[in-house]
Design a protein around this motif. Structure first.
Motif, PDB file in Angstrom:
ATOM      1  N   SER A  58       0.823  -1.207   0.000  1.00  0.00           N
ATOM      2  CA  SER A  58       0.000   0.000   0.000  1.00  0.00           C
ATOM      3  C   SER A  58       0.859   1.260   0.000  1.00  0.00           C
ATOM      4  O   SER A  58       2.051   1.230   0.343  1.00  0.00           O
ATOM      5  CB  SER A  58      -0.935  -0.006   1.211  1.00  0.00           C
ATOM      6  N   SER A  59       0.229   2.367  -0.391  1.00  0.00           N
ATOM      7  CA  SER A  59       0.935   3.648  -0.470  1.00  0.00           C
ATOM      8  C   SER A  59       1.564   4.016   0.875  1.00  0.00           C
ATOM      9  O   SER A  59       0.949   3.851   1.929  1.00  0.00           O
ATOM     10  CB  SER A  59      -0.032   4.752  -0.887  1.00  0.00           C
ATOM     11  N   GLY A  60       2.786   4.507   0.805  1.00  0.00           N
ATOM     12  CA  GLY A  60       3.467   4.946   2.009  1.00  0.00           C
ATOM     13  C   GLY A  60       4.163   3.860   2.788  1.00  0.00           C
ATOM     14  O   GLY A  60       4.795   4.149   3.812  1.00  0.00           O
ATOM     15  N   THR A  61       4.058   2.614   2.324  1.00  0.00           N
ATOM     16  CA  THR A  61       4.705   1.511   3.032  1.00  0.00           C
ATOM     17  C   THR A  61       5.917   1.025   2.251  1.00  0.00           C
ATOM     18  O   THR A  61       6.096   1.336   1.075  1.00  0.00           O
ATOM     19  CB  THR A  61       3.741   0.337   3.259  1.00  0.00           C
ATOM     20  N   LEU A  62       6.732   0.254   2.933  1.00  0.00           N
ATOM     21  CA  LEU A  62       7.943  -0.273   2.313  1.00  0.00           C
ATOM     22  C   LEU A  62       7.609  -1.383   1.310  1.00  0.00           C
ATOM     23  O   LEU A  62       6.623  -2.101   1.476  1.00  0.00           O
ATOM     24  CB  LEU A  62       8.879  -0.822   3.377  1.00  0.00           C
ATOM     25  N   PRO A  63       8.435  -1.546   0.300  1.00  0.00           N
ATOM     26  CA  PRO A  63       8.255  -2.680  -0.609  1.00  0.00           C
ATOM     27  C   PRO A  63       8.661  -3.973   0.063  1.00  0.00           C
ATOM     28  O   PRO A  63       9.391  -3.973   1.062  1.00  0.00           O
ATOM     29  CB  PRO A  63       9.207  -2.340  -1.766  1.00  0.00           C
ATOM     30  N   THR A  64       8.191  -5.080  -0.458  1.00  0.00           N
ATOM     31  CA  THR A  64       8.650  -6.377   0.021  1.00  0.00           C
ATOM     32  C   THR A  64      10.031  -6.658  -0.569  1.00  0.00           C
ATOM     33  O   THR A  64      10.475  -6.001  -1.514  1.00  0.00           O
ATOM     34  CB  THR A  64       7.693  -7.495  -0.399  1.00  0.00           C
ATOM     35  N   ARG A  65      10.686  -7.646  -0.025  1.00  0.00           N
ATOM     36  CA  ARG A  65      11.979  -8.042  -0.606  1.00  0.00           C
ATOM     37  C   ARG A  65      11.805  -8.530  -2.038  1.00  0.00           C
ATOM     38  O   ARG A  65      12.648  -8.275  -2.901  1.00  0.00           O
ATOM     39  CB  ARG A  65      12.627  -9.124   0.265  1.00  0.00           C
ATOM     40  N   ASP A  66      10.705  -9.213  -2.288  1.00  0.00           N
ATOM     41  CA  ASP A  66      10.465  -9.685  -3.653  1.00  0.00           C
ATOM     42  C   ASP A  66      10.231  -8.520  -4.608  1.00  0.00           C
ATOM     43  O   ASP A  66      10.570  -8.610  -5.790  1.00  0.00           O
ATOM     44  CB  ASP A  66       9.270 -10.640  -3.681  1.00  0.00           C
ATOM     45  N   ASP A  67       9.649  -7.421  -4.112  1.00  0.00           N
ATOM     46  CA  ASP A  67       9.500  -6.231  -4.951  1.00  0.00           C
ATOM     47  C   ASP A  67      10.859  -5.694  -5.361  1.00  0.00           C
ATOM     48  O   ASP A  67      11.099  -5.357  -6.527  1.00  0.00           O
ATOM     49  CB  ASP A  67       8.734  -5.137  -4.201  1.00  0.00           C
ATOM     50  N   LEU A  68      11.756  -5.557  -4.399  1.00  0.00           N
ATOM     51  CA  LEU A  68      13.104  -5.069  -4.698  1.00  0.00           C
ATOM     52  C   LEU A  68      13.838  -6.031  -5.622  1.00  0.00           C
ATOM     53  O   LEU A  68      14.547  -5.606  -6.547  1.00  0.00           O
ATOM     54  CB  LEU A  68      13.887  -4.876  -3.404  1.00  0.00           C
ATOM     55  N   LEU A  69      13.655  -7.310  -5.378  1.00  0.00           N
ATOM     56  CA  LEU A  69      14.304  -8.318  -6.209  1.00  0.00           C
ATOM     57  C   LEU A  69      13.810  -8.223  -7.648  1.00  0.00           C
ATOM     58  O   LEU A  69      14.597  -8.347  -8.595  1.00  0.00           O
ATOM     59  CB  LEU A  69      14.024  -9.706  -5.641  1.00  0.00           C
ATOM     60  N   ARG A  70      12.520  -7.987  -7.836  1.00  0.00           N
ATOM     61  CA  ARG A  70      11.960  -7.860  -9.187  1.00  0.00           C
ATOM     62  C   ARG A  70      12.575  -6.677  -9.929  1.00  0.00           C
ATOM     63  O   ARG A  70      12.920  -6.774 -11.107  1.00  0.00           O
ATOM     64  CB  ARG A  70      10.440  -7.715  -9.106  1.00  0.00           C
ATOM     65  N   THR A  71      12.735  -5.550  -9.232  1.00  0.00           N
ATOM     66  CA  THR A  71      13.327  -4.376  -9.873  1.00  0.00           C
ATOM     67  C   THR A  71      14.774  -4.635 -10.266  1.00  0.00           C
ATOM     68  O   THR A  71      15.209  -4.274 -11.361  1.00  0.00           O
ATOM     69  CB  THR A  71      13.235  -3.159  -8.942  1.00  0.00           C
ATOM     70  N   LEU A  72      15.523  -5.266  -9.373  1.00  0.00           N
ATOM     71  CA  LEU A  72      16.910  -5.586  -9.701  1.00  0.00           C
ATOM     72  C   LEU A  72      16.997  -6.568 -10.866  1.00  0.00           C
ATOM     73  O   LEU A  72      17.861  -6.455 -11.738  1.00  0.00           O
ATOM     74  CB  LEU A  72      17.613  -6.174  -8.481  1.00  0.00           C
ATOM     75  N   THR A  73      16.110  -7.528 -10.878  1.00  0.00           N
ATOM     76  CA  THR A  73      16.132  -8.569 -11.902  1.00  0.00           C
ATOM     77  C   THR A  73      15.721  -8.027 -13.268  1.00  0.00           C
ATOM     78  O   THR A  73      16.376  -8.296 -14.283  1.00  0.00           O
ATOM     79  CB  THR A  73      15.203  -9.723 -11.517  1.00  0.00           C
ATOM     80  N   ASP A  74      14.639  -7.253 -13.291  1.00  0.00           N
ATOM     81  CA  ASP A  74      14.073  -6.795 -14.566  1.00  0.00           C
ATOM     82  C   ASP A  74      14.580  -5.434 -15.005  1.00  0.00           C
ATOM     83  O   ASP A  74      14.422  -5.059 -16.182  1.00  0.00           O
ATOM     84  CB  ASP A  74      12.543  -6.733 -14.469  1.00  0.00           C
ATOM     85  N   GLY A  75      15.136  -4.643 -14.082  1.00  0.00           N
ATOM     86  CA  GLY A  75      15.529  -3.292 -14.421  1.00  0.00           C
ATOM     87  C   GLY A  75      14.311  -2.389 -14.548  1.00  0.00           C
ATOM     88  O   GLY A  75      13.181  -2.786 -14.263  1.00  0.00           O
ATOM     89  N   LEU A  76      14.547  -1.150 -14.975  1.00  0.00           N
ATOM     90  CA  LEU A  76      13.472  -0.184 -15.183  1.00  0.00           C
ATOM     91  C   LEU A  76      13.564   0.341 -16.609  1.00  0.00           C
ATOM     92  O   LEU A  76      14.328   1.275 -16.881  1.00  0.00           O
ATOM     93  CB  LEU A  76      13.589   0.973 -14.178  1.00  0.00           C
ATOM     94  N   PRO A  77      12.833  -0.252 -17.539  1.00  0.00           N
ATOM     95  CA  PRO A  77      12.890   0.190 -18.937  1.00  0.00           C
ATOM     96  C   PRO A  77      12.602   1.685 -19.067  1.00  0.00           C
ATOM     97  O   PRO A  77      11.751   2.232 -18.362  1.00  0.00           O
ATOM     98  CB  PRO A  77      11.780  -0.639 -19.593  1.00  0.00           C
ATOM     99  N   GLY A  78      13.326   2.334 -19.959  1.00  0.00           N
ATOM    100  CA  GLY A  78      13.164   3.765 -20.151  1.00  0.00           C
ATOM    101  C   GLY A  78      14.035   4.598 -19.236  1.00  0.00           C
ATOM    102  O   GLY A  78      13.994   5.824 -19.269  1.00  0.00           O
ATOM    103  N   THR A  79      14.836   3.927 -18.390  1.00  0.00           N
ATOM    104  CA  THR A  79      15.771   4.618 -17.503  1.00  0.00           C
ATOM    105  C   THR A  79      17.148   3.976 -17.665  1.00  0.00           C
ATOM    106  O   THR A  79      17.328   3.019 -18.414  1.00  0.00           O
ATOM    107  CB  THR A  79      15.338   4.523 -16.030  1.00  0.00           C
TER     108      THR A  79
END
Length: 268
Positions: A58-79
């Motif tokens: 939810s808004s204002g809360t921390l991401p889960t570890r799996d959320d962070l892992l997904r970003t590291l794994t997939d990157g952020l297209p367009g950046t």
């Protein structure tokens, strides 16, 4: 017994990887002030703030570890944020996550709660984008006043868009859906997740309360994806090969260039 995949991860190993691979952009301490940061827009995230856009929570809360892992794994297209999944082992990626958590005091001060997770991101499955679904999504787009920021055709040119962007001292640009390049992933599942959670640190709110009908959320995700326009050399040479009637479902849109007096059809 079910093994914890995080048991073999090491914050110390994550620190070494961060200094070698990430500090050039995010800075040695994760403050977003690396030597390359001044050349980038959007700028590298200040990881010490602990504010993340792409979450299942939810808004204002921390991401889960799996959320962070997904970003590291997939990157952020367009950046400038690359996909590290093909380059690092799973254990290394998890070690990076553990170290990134140590960069912000929020991860120590704010306990993660199961009730904060709004989306089972790993098990989402979008319905087929039928003409009926797209028509419903178009209506939801209008009802939720998405055009106020994103514009009627999703090109990021709504009336409120002028408030944002680098020229106004903001790190947030109103997104142009027609590009089809989404930082959080160009799938209906990824857009659904964004609509439910919002994008912390930006004006994009969570629709978890204002759009409670799950079918409406999926319809909006499919409709927004349908706004993507093909691009290629002819597009940039102003041949504009992807004209279409914007209110029609994707299956009925045409690539034929209309006459000059065709109403409701706009170029790039």
């Amino acid at each position: 017994p079910v093994l914890d995949p995080w048991e073999d991860a090491s914050p110390a190993d994550g620190k070494r990887l961060f200094r070698a691979l990430c500090a050039g952009c995010h800075g040695a301490d994760g403050a977003g002030d690396g030597i390359s940061a001044r050349t980038m827009f959007p700028p590298p995230r200040d990881l010490t703030a602990g504010v993340y856009k792409f979450r299942s929570t939810s808004s204002g809360t921390l991401p889960t570890r799996d959320d962070l892992l997904r970003t590291l794994t997939d990157g952020l297209p367009g950046t400038e944020m690359p996909s590290w999944g093909p380059q690092l082992k799973d254990e290394q990626l998890r070690s990076l996550v553990l170290f990134v958590e140590r960069l912000s005091p929020r991860f120590k001060a704010e306990p993660r709660r199961a009730q904060d997770v709004l989306v089972d991101a790993a098990n989402l499955s979008a319905p087929a984008p039928t003409p009926e679904v797209l028509a419903r999504g178009e209506q939801v787009y209008a009802d939720m006043k998405c055009a106020t920021c994103h514009g009627e055709l999703g090109r990021g040119d709504g009336d409120a868009a002028s408030q944002y962007g680098r020229k106004n001292g903001s790190n947030t640009e109103v997104f142009d859906f027609t590009w089809g390049v989404y930082k959080g992933g160009a799938s209906a599942e990824s857009l659904y997740r964004t609509f439910v959670t919002g994008l912390d640190g930006t004006p994009m709110p969570s629709y978890v309360d204002s759009l409670p009908d799950d079918a409406d959320r999926w319809a909006l995700a499919s409709y927004v994806l349908s706004l993507t326009r093909k691009r290629g050399l002819p597009f940039y040479l102003s041949e504009r090969p992807t004209w279409y009637e914007p209110s029609a479902p994707r299956s009925k849109r045409t690539d034929k260039r209309p006459s000059a007096n065709t109403e409701g059809v706009l170029g790039p």
